[in-house]
Design a protein around this motif. Sequence first.
Motif, PDB file in Angstrom:
ATOM      1  N   ALA A 160      36.515 -32.609  52.813  1.00 65.04           N
ATOM      2  CA  ALA A 160      36.998 -32.202  53.852  1.00 65.04           C
ATOM      3  C   ALA A 160      38.234 -31.416  53.430  1.00 65.04           C
ATOM      4  N   ALA A 161      38.965 -31.812  52.355  1.00 65.39           N
ATOM      5  CA  ALA A 161      40.436 -31.050  51.843  1.00 65.39           C
ATOM      6  C   ALA A 161      39.776 -29.618  51.510  1.00 65.39           C
ATOM      7  N   VAL A 162      38.684 -29.547  50.761  1.00 68.39           N
ATOM      8  CA  VAL A 162      38.197 -28.189  50.289  1.00 68.39           C
ATOM      9  C   VAL A 162      38.032 -27.388  51.270  1.00 68.39           C
ATOM     10  N   TRP A 163      37.371 -27.773  52.531  1.00 65.45           N
ATOM     11  CA  TRP A 163      37.107 -26.860  53.515  1.00 65.45           C
ATOM     12  C   TRP A 163      38.245 -26.262  54.194  1.00 65.45           C
ATOM     13  N   ILE A 164      39.099 -27.307  54.457  1.00 66.01           N
ATOM     14  CA  ILE A 164      40.348 -26.927  55.326  1.00 66.01           C
ATOM     15  C   ILE A 164      41.006 -26.033  54.367  1.00 66.01           C
ATOM     16  N   ALA A 165      41.163 -26.355  53.021  1.00 67.88           N
ATOM     17  CA  ALA A 165      42.006 -25.248  52.329  1.00 67.88           C
ATOM     18  C   ALA A 165      41.248 -23.787  52.026  1.00 67.88           C
ATOM     19  N   VAL A 166      39.985 -23.573  52.229  1.00 70.72           N
ATOM     20  CA  VAL A 166      39.281 -22.264  52.360  1.00 70.72           C
ATOM     21  C   VAL A 166      39.631 -21.639  53.803  1.00 70.72           C
ATOM     22  N   PHE A 167      39.223 -22.355  54.931  1.00 70.81           N
ATOM     23  CA  PHE A 167      39.611 -21.741  56.124  1.00 70.81           C
ATOM     24  C   PHE A 167      41.094 -21.467  56.345  1.00 70.81           C
ATOM     25  N   ALA A 204      48.530 -20.959  46.991  1.00 67.52           N
ATOM     26  CA  ALA A 204      49.015 -22.301  46.485  1.00 67.52           C
ATOM     27  C   ALA A 204      47.959 -23.187  47.315  1.00 67.52           C
ATOM     28  N   ILE A 205      47.670 -23.016  48.277  1.00 66.63           N
ATOM     29  CA  ILE A 205      46.604 -23.809  49.050  1.00 66.63           C
ATOM     30  C   ILE A 205      45.486 -23.893  48.304  1.00 66.63           C
ATOM     31  N   LEU A 206      44.748 -22.566  47.664  1.00 69.40           N
ATOM     32  CA  LEU A 206      43.469 -22.362  47.127  1.00 69.40           C
ATOM     33  C   LEU A 206      43.435 -23.312  45.713  1.00 69.40           C
ATOM     34  N   ALA A 207      44.481 -22.853  44.963  1.00 71.95           N
ATOM     35  CA  ALA A 207      44.752 -23.236  43.484  1.00 71.95           C
ATOM     36  C   ALA A 207      44.184 -24.619  43.166  1.00 71.95           C
TER      37      ALA A 207
END
Length: 206
Positions: free
Chosen positions: A72-79, A200-203
Amino acid sequence: MSMGIESAGLEGFALSLGLILALGPQNVFVLRQGLLHSHVFAVCLVCSLADATLIAAGVLGVGSVLSGVEDAAVWIAVFAAAFLTGYGLFRVKSAMDPEGMVAEGESESELGPTIAAALAFTFLNPHVYLDTLLLIGGASSRYLGDERLAFGIGAATASFVFFFSLGYGAKMLSPVLNNPKAWRVIDLGVACIMFAIAGAILAPHV
């Protein structure tokens, strides 16, 4: 109101205010709308209500459920990164267009898209889930019954106080900034902040 309920409410207010003061895309968006005099009340209200909804969910224990959802965290970060990058590019384009440098009136954008942007800046920010569902929600677990309710109300109240202060405080400054050169600097600054936050969100997920 007993001292226990009052202290719980004050703790919730202080914790929420401390978390929300950190510079983020939502705050930058509210600040810019305030400077533009563009749908300030609607933007402040939408951001406050959205935060209050997430805080209520956190106090009710939804954070523990979300933390268990795989990826969930990965997809939120990507969007979120995609949205922030797109908005940053839009601000760069605006900075290059002198006709876009208007700091008067409500005509800068329609209400519907402005509200949609405010909601996107709220719900596409991964940190808002950490702050509201996990941190505030976790802190509220120390309380029971009326004290827990007071904690949640205090935390939600901080959002209303902060966003309306930010929006209308910025609105008072806009006459000073009502010129193309100032808005070129503001828009380029906003773009840089958006790009930095997106990175920073994607890193952590790269």
